[in-house]
Design a protein around this motif. Structure first.
Motif, mmCIF file in Angstrom:
data_model
loop_
_atom_site.group_PDB
_atom_site.id
_atom_site.type_symbol
_atom_site.label_atom_id
_atom_site.label_comp_id
_atom_site.label_asym_id
_atom_site.label_seq_id
_atom_site.Cartn_x
_atom_site.Cartn_y
_atom_site.Cartn_z
ATOM 1 N N HIS A 149 42.068 128.960 32.595
ATOM 2 C CA HIS A 149 41.445 129.453 31.357
ATOM 3 C C HIS A 149 42.002 130.804 30.888
ATOM 4 C CE1 HIS A 149 38.510 126.245 31.744
ATOM 5 N NE2 HIS A 149 38.234 126.639 32.979
ATOM 6 N N TYR A 150 42.695 131.525 31.768
ATOM 7 C CA TYR A 150 43.173 132.864 31.426
ATOM 8 C C TYR A 150 44.657 133.018 31.804
ATOM 9 C CZ TYR A 150 38.174 133.902 31.217
ATOM 10 O OH TYR A 150 36.834 133.889 30.902
ATOM 11 N N ILE A 151 45.394 133.719 30.954
ATOM 12 C CA ILE A 151 46.777 134.095 31.248
ATOM 13 C C ILE A 151 46.830 135.614 31.311
ATOM 14 C CG2 ILE A 151 49.169 134.069 30.464
ATOM 15 C CD1 ILE A 151 48.577 131.458 29.010
ATOM 16 N N VAL A 152 47.283 136.155 32.437
ATOM 17 C CA VAL A 152 47.336 137.608 32.633
ATOM 18 C C VAL A 152 48.778 138.082 32.516
ATOM 19 C CG1 VAL A 152 46.842 139.499 34.215
ATOM 20 C CG2 VAL A 152 45.323 137.504 34.162
ATOM 21 N N LEU A 153 49.024 139.025 31.606
ATOM 22 C CA LEU A 153 50.338 139.645 31.437
ATOM 23 C C LEU A 153 50.203 141.120 31.781
ATOM 24 C CD1 LEU A 153 51.345 138.058 27.999
ATOM 25 C CD2 LEU A 153 51.873 137.204 30.281
ATOM 26 N N GLU A 154 51.208 141.686 32.414
ATOM 27 C CA GLU A 154 51.125 143.099 32.808
ATOM 28 C C GLU A 154 52.380 143.859 32.423
ATOM 29 O OE1 GLU A 154 51.543 144.252 36.870
ATOM 30 O OE2 GLU A 154 52.420 142.340 37.462
ATOM 31 N N ASP A 155 52.202 145.155 32.219
ATOM 32 C CA ASP A 155 53.300 146.098 32.007
ATOM 33 C C ASP A 155 54.311 145.585 30.992
ATOM 34 O OD1 ASP A 155 54.783 148.385 32.325
ATOM 35 O OD2 ASP A 155 55.846 147.666 34.103
ATOM 36 N N LEU A 156 53.838 145.369 29.768
ATOM 37 C CA LEU A 156 54.711 144.878 28.703
ATOM 38 C C LEU A 156 55.183 146.047 27.844
ATOM 39 C CD1 LEU A 156 52.792 141.726 27.426
ATOM 40 C CD2 LEU A 156 54.730 141.799 28.971
ATOM 41 N N THR A 157 56.487 146.194 27.717
ATOM 42 C CA THR A 157 57.044 147.177 26.791
ATOM 43 C C THR A 157 57.354 146.436 25.501
ATOM 44 O OG1 THR A 157 58.011 148.450 28.604
ATOM 45 C CG2 THR A 157 58.865 148.875 26.399
ATOM 46 N N LEU A 158 56.587 146.727 24.449
ATOM 47 C CA LEU A 158 56.671 145.972 23.205
ATOM 48 C C LEU A 158 57.290 146.811 22.093
ATOM 49 C CD1 LEU A 158 53.119 144.344 23.276
ATOM 50 C CD2 LEU A 158 55.283 143.292 23.965
ATOM 51 N N PRO A 159 58.052 146.173 21.215
ATOM 52 C CA PRO A 159 58.663 146.908 20.100
ATOM 53 C C PRO A 159 57.633 147.224 19.018
ATOM 54 C CG PRO A 159 59.160 144.568 19.926
ATOM 55 C CD PRO A 159 58.408 144.749 21.223
ATOM 56 N N THR A 160 57.785 148.400 18.401
ATOM 57 C CA THR A 160 56.941 148.791 17.276
ATOM 58 C C THR A 160 57.844 149.205 16.123
ATOM 59 O OG1 THR A 160 56.820 151.164 17.784
ATOM 60 C CG2 THR A 160 55.280 149.708 18.957
ATOM 61 N N ASN A 161 57.241 149.568 15.002
ATOM 62 C CA ASN A 161 58.030 150.014 13.852
ATOM 63 C C ASN A 161 58.731 151.334 14.111
ATOM 64 O OD1 ASN A 161 57.253 147.781 12.350
ATOM 65 N ND2 ASN A 161 55.445 148.811 11.508
ATOM 66 N N HIS A 162 58.254 152.089 15.105
ATOM 67 C CA HIS A 162 58.804 153.423 15.359
ATOM 68 C C HIS A 162 59.372 153.568 16.766
ATOM 69 C CE1 HIS A 162 56.927 154.541 11.583
ATOM 70 N NE2 HIS A 162 55.769 154.068 12.043
ATOM 71 N N GLY A 163 59.661 152.463 17.427
ATOM 72 C CA GLY A 163 60.222 152.550 18.770
ATOM 73 C C GLY A 163 59.628 151.493 19.677
ATOM 74 N N THR A 164 58.961 151.929 20.743
ATOM 75 C CA THR A 164 58.350 150.998 21.684
ATOM 76 C C THR A 164 57.004 151.543 22.149
ATOM 77 O OG1 THR A 164 59.432 152.061 23.582
ATOM 78 C CG2 THR A 164 60.586 150.192 22.574
ATOM 79 N N VAL A 223 49.789 144.384 19.352
ATOM 80 C CA VAL A 223 49.580 143.002 19.789
ATOM 81 C C VAL A 223 49.080 142.147 18.620
ATOM 82 C CG1 VAL A 223 48.260 141.496 21.336
ATOM 83 C CG2 VAL A 223 49.179 143.671 22.182
ATOM 84 N N GLN A 224 48.173 142.697 17.822
ATOM 85 C CA GLN A 224 47.658 141.962 16.667
ATOM 86 C C GLN A 224 48.787 141.559 15.718
ATOM 87 O OE1 GLN A 224 45.431 144.251 13.846
ATOM 88 N NE2 GLN A 224 44.725 142.448 12.704
ATOM 89 N N ASP A 225 49.676 142.526 15.424
ATOM 90 C CA ASP A 225 50.782 142.248 14.503
ATOM 91 C C ASP A 225 51.737 141.204 15.074
ATOM 92 O OD1 ASP A 225 49.735 144.080 12.740
ATOM 93 O OD2 ASP A 225 51.066 145.716 13.353
ATOM 94 N N LEU A 226 52.007 141.290 16.380
ATOM 95 C CA LEU A 226 52.925 140.342 17.001
ATOM 96 C C LEU A 226 52.359 138.925 17.011
ATOM 97 C CD1 LEU A 226 54.257 142.412 20.045
ATOM 98 C CD2 LEU A 226 55.593 141.624 18.083
ATOM 99 N N LEU A 227 51.055 138.796 17.208
ATOM 100 C CA LEU A 227 50.439 137.476 17.313
ATOM 101 C C LEU A 227 49.944 136.944 15.969
ATOM 102 C CD1 LEU A 227 48.378 137.791 20.636
ATOM 103 C CD2 LEU A 227 50.743 137.035 20.295
ATOM 104 N N GLY A 228 49.781 137.845 14.990
ATOM 105 C CA GLY A 228 49.322 137.414 13.673
ATOM 106 C C GLY A 228 47.890 136.919 13.678
#
Length: 243
Positions: free
Chosen positions: A39-54, A113-118
């Motif tokens: 029922h759950y997927i656990v993700l850890e230590d994610l470096t995600l891109p943003t409009n101004h870097g990461t 995360v909201q922007d990435l997932l829409g």
């Protein structure tokens, strides 16, 4: 030489980076072990891109019942703060230290995360988990947790279905694709970006909010409190509170 090595090892093991990583490891181990992977997927230590870097996100829990974005704080001492305060206070051995309100810090992660997932903002949860021996000394928001059991209870108590199972797996694929590989070059770029933001903030704080001139540290004669005042006083009466 041995003494120098021991001292270096002590400083390394007690550095904020190592302490923070240990806190993240504890929370991730609990999430991975206690949450049903059906029922759950656990993700850890994610470096995600943003409009101004990461930006670096400690944990994301994906489920049909919502997306939980978790910031971990491995701290000790007494913690004072509220949802509305920009900075919280840690008191340890009669010394005070200020740090950014972790809910505000994590809100930035939530938006990325909201922007990435829409998805809608109300389909995500902004959670903060304190590990270590820290104790709250003011009333805390309900989405701030002081042990991992309470964090787990909160996540599993959410039972309103928000997404289909296929959507949840699609979210995981999107985040994994978006996550930047944890190699030295990207880590270095991320650290450099954080340092540049800190330098920029420090530069902004050194300028008068009214006219942009240099700020000078002063003392209120009546109260003895420190503050920063514009160097052009009395022509400019811009002030800024000292930390």
């Amino acid at each position: 030489m041995l003494a120098v090595g021991v001292a270096f090892l002590y400083l390394y093991l007690n550095s904020p980076t190592v302490i923070g990583a240990e806190g993240e490891r504890r929370v991730n181990a609990t999430l991975a072990r206690k949450l049903d992977d059906q029922h759950y997927i656990v993700l850890e230590d994610l470096t995600l891109p943003t409009n101004h870097g990461t930006t670096q996100v400690d944990h994301i829990v994906l489920s049909r019942f919502g997306v939980f974005v978790i910031e971990t704080k491995n701290m000790s001492g007494w913690i004072f703060g509220s949802e509305s305060q920009a900075r919280w206070t840690q008191v340890m051995r009669c010394r005070k230290f200020q740090f950014q309100n972790p809910l505000r810090q994590n809100y930035h992660h939530v938006k990325v995360v909201q922007d990435l997932l829409g998805i809608r903002l109300d389909q995500l949860e902004n959670l903060v988990a304190f590990v270590g021996s820290a104790e709250p000394k003011t009333e805390m928001p309900p989405n701030v947790f002081w042990n991992r059991k309470a964090l787990l209870h909160y996540i599993t108590s959410r039972q309103t279905v928000q997404f289909t199972e296929n959507e949840v797996h699609d979210f995981a694929r999107k985040l994994r694709r978006s996550a930047l590989g944890a190699n030295k070059e990207i880590r270095r770029a991320h650290i450099q970006h954080v340092r540049e933001k800190a330098i920029q903030k420090e530069t902004d704080l050194s300028k008068c909010p009214r006219c942009g001139s240099k700020m000078i540290e002063r003392t209120n004669r009546s109260t003895g409190q420190r503050f920063y005042g514009c160097c052009r006083y009395p022509k400019c009466r811009g002030t800024r509170q000292a930390d």
